[in-house]
Design an enzyme around this catalytic site. Structure first.
Site, mmCIF file in Angstrom:
data_model
loop_
_atom_site.group_PDB
_atom_site.id
_atom_site.type_symbol
_atom_site.label_atom_id
_atom_site.label_comp_id
_atom_site.label_asym_id
_atom_site.label_seq_id
_atom_site.Cartn_x
_atom_site.Cartn_y
_atom_site.Cartn_z
ATOM 1 N N LYS A 111 10.762 3.653 26.302
ATOM 2 C CA LYS A 111 10.652 5.074 26.603
ATOM 3 C C LYS A 111 9.530 5.691 25.771
ATOM 4 O O LYS A 111 9.422 5.474 24.558
ATOM 5 C CB LYS A 111 11.969 5.790 26.297
ATOM 6 C CG LYS A 111 13.097 5.414 27.250
ATOM 7 C CD LYS A 111 12.841 5.943 28.653
ATOM 8 C CE LYS A 111 14.016 5.654 29.572
ATOM 9 N NZ LYS A 111 13.827 6.209 30.926
ATOM 10 N N ASP A 142 7.916 3.865 30.127
ATOM 11 C CA ASP A 142 8.483 4.846 31.044
ATOM 12 C C ASP A 142 8.344 6.233 30.424
ATOM 13 O O ASP A 142 8.958 6.522 29.395
ATOM 14 C CB ASP A 142 9.952 4.526 31.305
ATOM 15 C CG ASP A 142 10.608 5.501 32.280
ATOM 16 O OD1 ASP A 142 9.891 6.344 32.861
ATOM 17 O OD2 ASP A 142 11.840 5.426 32.459
ATOM 18 N N GLU A 168 5.717 3.467 34.122
ATOM 19 C CA GLU A 168 6.648 4.071 35.071
ATOM 20 C C GLU A 168 6.578 5.596 35.000
ATOM 21 O O GLU A 168 6.710 6.188 33.926
ATOM 22 C CB GLU A 168 8.063 3.589 34.756
ATOM 23 C CG GLU A 168 9.134 4.115 35.700
ATOM 24 C CD GLU A 168 10.485 3.498 35.409
ATOM 25 O OE1 GLU A 168 11.494 4.204 35.586
ATOM 26 O OE2 GLU A 168 10.538 2.321 34.993
ATOM 27 N N ASP A 196 9.104 6.361 40.008
ATOM 28 C CA ASP A 196 10.570 6.397 39.895
ATOM 29 C C ASP A 196 11.091 7.718 40.425
ATOM 30 O O ASP A 196 11.568 7.809 41.550
ATOM 31 C CB ASP A 196 10.985 6.177 38.439
ATOM 32 C CG ASP A 196 12.494 6.294 38.239
ATOM 33 O OD1 ASP A 196 13.234 6.353 39.239
ATOM 34 O OD2 ASP A 196 12.954 6.326 37.086
ATOM 35 N N LYS A 220 16.842 3.323 42.497
ATOM 36 C CA LYS A 220 18.199 3.363 41.969
ATOM 37 C C LYS A 220 19.147 3.609 43.129
ATOM 38 O O LYS A 220 18.885 4.462 43.995
ATOM 39 C CB LYS A 220 18.348 4.462 40.918
ATOM 40 C CG LYS A 220 17.520 4.255 39.651
ATOM 41 C CD LYS A 220 17.755 5.387 38.669
ATOM 42 C CE LYS A 220 17.103 5.113 37.313
ATOM 43 N NZ LYS A 220 15.638 5.220 37.358
#
Length: 332
Positions: A111, A142, A168, A196, A220
């Site tokens: 992250k 991300d 991401e 995403d 997801k």
């Protein structure tokens, strides 16, 4: 699969269990995860949209839970699914302890762009990950849409020395992702871009492919309305896919595994190892990475664990009302 009639509110609430699960490390500003589990004729489904999501957005998560508990999923084409480790926005010194919870994962998602931190924090964290996993491991970052085009360009120019697999959602808007890809190419920064939020939160998830805004897509199950819906979106984008999760219990992770196992092609490790972030789960056989992979198998909630981690009565009432509001958004 996919053609069973949807249950009504009373049937959904009749099989409801709400639990609060502690996390091993702070993630997205929380230290525990509250989820609602719904039991149907095919087993358990998980309904756990984040608290800020309204009924319309939450209804897609409910559709995914209904699919799991009432309809089931496509047959798998693989027996196991490779998964990545996830490193939250922790100080670099904490990276080894975080990665120690992931057995055999040689791909790590880090992250970055955390509010209150700066670019050097991101560089230090990614460098620590690379030190732990060595030169052969894969590192992806991300940003959750936290950078502007200029910030993303600067950050990725610095981070590319750590041989990034991809970045991401570096920018929030689809158009900015497309412009960033052009800017990176012109600057000679060879870091692929993954979409995403531009897939799972978009009214038109196919816009990413039309605008050339990404090299691959992150999908997801719950935000897209189920495994069947996610498979259609991946097929229509025509881009490689990574299946990911959102701090799910093993019940929710099982749906992600079902999607990853059903994809015709799976080129990248999936973000389904997040069960390692939980200090407790709803099954005595949780889906945790072993040798960097998750098995394709059934998961059943344990009554004793449901009772041990049961949410407070007022929270159960809140989830009952939320399910009722989300169900009203669904046809059938």
């Amino acid at each position: 699969m996919g053609d069973a009639p949807r249950p009504g509110v009373a049937e959904l609430l009749d099989g409801l269990a709400v639990v609060t699960l502690p996390l091993n490390v702070r993630f997205r500003g929380v230290t525990e995860r509250e989820v609602a589990l719904i039991r149907g004729p095919r087993g358990w489904g998980e309904f756990a949209p984040f608290v800020e999501y309204g009924p319309a957005e939450a209804s897609r998560w409910l559709a995914a839970a209904i699919e799991a508990a009432w309809s089931g999923w496509p047959d798998p084409v693989r027996d196991t699914v490779p998964v990545n480790a996830t490193v939250p926005a922790v100080p670099a010194r904490e990276v080894p302890a975080v990665l120690a919870r992931y057995d055999g994962c040689d791909t790590v998602k880090v992250k970055v762009a955390e509010p209150g931190q700066d670019e050097q924090d991101d560089v230090d964290r990614v460098a620590a990950v690379r030190d732990v996993i060595g030169p052969e491991g894969r590192v992806r970052v991300d940003a959750n849409g936290g950078w502007s085009i200029a910030q993303a360009g600067d950050a990725l120019a610095r981070l590319r020395r750590y041989d990034l697999e991809y970045a991401e959602q570096p920018c929030a808007a689809v158009g900015d992702l497309a412009r960033l890809r052009v800017a990176l190419a012109r600057a000679g920064v060879e870091v692929p871009v993954a979409a995403d939020e531009s897939i799972r939160k978009a009214e038109d998830p196919l816009e990413v492919a039309r605008l050339g805004a990404a090299d691959l897509v992150v999908v997801k199950v719950a935000p897209l309305g189920g495994v069947d819906a996610a498979l259609r979106i991946v097929a229509e984008t025509g881009l490689p896919a990574v299946v990911s999760s959102a701090i799910d219990s093993s019940i929710g992770l099982r749906a992600g595994v079902a999607l990853a196992a059903a994809l015709p092609s799976l080129e990248h490790a999936c973000g389904l190892g997040t069960g390692a972030m939980l200090a407790a789960d709803v099954t005595d056989e949780p889906l945790r990475p072993h040798d960097g992979r998750l098995p394709v198998r059934e998961v059943t909630a344990d009554p004793g664990l449901l009772e041990a981690h049961a949410a407070a009565p007022d929270r159960v009432t809140w989830w009952r009302e939320r399910i009722t509001a989300a169900r009203a958004q669904l046809p059938g």
